[in-house]
Design an enzyme around this catalytic site. Sequence first.
Site, mmCIF file in Angstrom:
data_model
loop_
_atom_site.group_PDB
_atom_site.id
_atom_site.type_symbol
_atom_site.label_atom_id
_atom_site.label_comp_id
_atom_site.label_asym_id
_atom_site.label_seq_id
_atom_site.Cartn_x
_atom_site.Cartn_y
_atom_site.Cartn_z
ATOM 1 C CB SER A 270 8.283 -2.030 3.893
ATOM 2 O OG SER A 270 7.254 -1.190 4.364
ATOM 3 C CB ALA B 29 10.434 -0.269 0.902
ATOM 4 C CB VAL C 47 15.931 4.105 2.794
ATOM 5 C CG1 VAL C 47 16.944 5.056 3.443
ATOM 6 C CG2 VAL C 47 14.820 4.904 2.119
ATOM 7 C CG ASP D 143 2.504 9.097 2.481
ATOM 8 O OD1 ASP D 143 1.526 9.259 3.234
ATOM 9 O OD2 ASP D 143 2.993 7.990 2.228
#
Length: 571
Positions: A113, A117, A121, A230
């Site tokens: 994203s 996000a 990262v 997730d």
Amino acid sequence: MICDNILASFNTRDRKLRVFRERNKMGCCQSSLFRRRVRENHHHPEKQQQQQPYHHQLQHRNNNNNNNNLNQIDGEKESATVDPSSFTFSEFSLSDLKAATNNFSSEYIVSESGEKAPNLVYKGRLQNQKRWIAVKKFSKAAWPDPKQFVEEASGVGKLRHPRLANLIGYCCDGDERLLVAEFMPNDTLAKHLFHWENQTIEWAMRLRVALYIAQALHYCTSEGRPLYHDLNAYRVLFDEEGDPRLSCFGLMKNSRDGKSYSTNLAYTPPEYLRNGRVTPESVIYSFGTVLLDLLSGKHIPPSHALDMIQGKNNMLLMDSHLEGKFSTEEATVVVNLASKCLQYEPRERPNTKDLVTTLAPLHTKPDVRSHIMLGIPKQEEAPSTPQRPLSAMGEACSRMDLTAIHQILVATHYRDDEGTNEVTDGAVVLILLLLVGCYAIRFEFGLVQLSFQEWTQQMRDMLEARKRGDYAFRDKDFKTAIDNYSQFIDVGTMVSPTVFARRSLCYLLCDQPDPALRDAMQAQCVYPDWPTAFYMQSVALAKLDMHKDAADMLNEAAALEEKKQRGARGS
């Protein structure tokens, strides 16, 4: 007078072309590095054995793989397993991670994203290290208790498995909470399934993904860490070999910054909606949603998929791009397994060992390497950080980022050819117009006599071939680009270092490092001080596992670039 000057220019070009052809025949388009290697191989034939062509090395590796049996339950990967000592879990300083990520530059963000996000990262590279790392930077509120963060990271950091993108360190400095993991350069399963450009994932590769992730989950369960938060297609990453790996970040216990499931409620295990707790059975449910992704090539809500399965419409689930290219029997096995994983009652779902036992017999192409099935070039370890600062081209080559190199070569177009004194397209047109108004002449190339009309047609055909190559290169149709650039080069009337550099990259993207290296050397022969020729040689050498030579060539390119910039400033 004008005609005389034009003819003199062509006589000069003709002499240069003859010299180039002779040097080509004699094989003297070699840097000092390669002349040195020839001498070394002459005196040390054992080195020549080690430096055989890349395709021979690859075949040798495949033969070794064939002689070993995979432990299908544990998923041990014999030849590709990395030496665990090179990934010892450790604490990193904040300054080291800032330097590795260029002070957490937005250009280094690899989160799906982007900057949106919640926990970004970044990719980065530690100073004086060859390996790339992934750095996950949490928001300040994510882990308010530093002791809890360190304990959780240390627990995940003890896991080491070739099916995991392993956690190799952390940083806990003031309000900063960062995790450091192995960097996976070939994107996520979501990217390859939902947003592919050139080709979708073939059926055998989808089965491999399912098996490898099942093996990763089984390993984590056997090591006392059965909870994965997730699990989805964005958590499955592809390493430099193209092998799928499970991100270690999902093994970290839920923290205060958000829920365990970032996806919408349609994909959330029903028991999590009831009590908000992740259980081992919840992980199996999420694995079932990944199986649906692999089957359909889309993100289908489990309830819709179960309706189709119960209605005996299994084939409606299948990705239309796989039509006629998969086994109905194998697909039925995977559909049935997905159905079991998605059972409403947690106790009715299989365990991780059942997943592996069911999927292992479907892994029918163990000898075909993953990067070939994915249709991507195999990415090699980049050479260590060079001694000089690098340009955008140098940075792209140092990290073996072929996509970035392609973008740079497209943007540069043929500007660098101006330094070779070769006749450009515009100059050819001007010359033709002037010559038509003067008189018909004959040009001599080797032993062949061409009339003016024949010569002009040859020039048009050659330039048209290059133009087709340029269009194919821009559109990432690299095999077509190779064919058209080869037509341009084979005529030999014009010599373009840019064409050699572009064809070199095309060969690299088609996993052919040997001809890529030859083309990069030819570009150097045409334009001896061109940094791009040296940069392309560096990438090809790294692809051939000649990392010391690749690093030397990278530094040589950076030195030439620095010299060129100093000259430009001086003028």
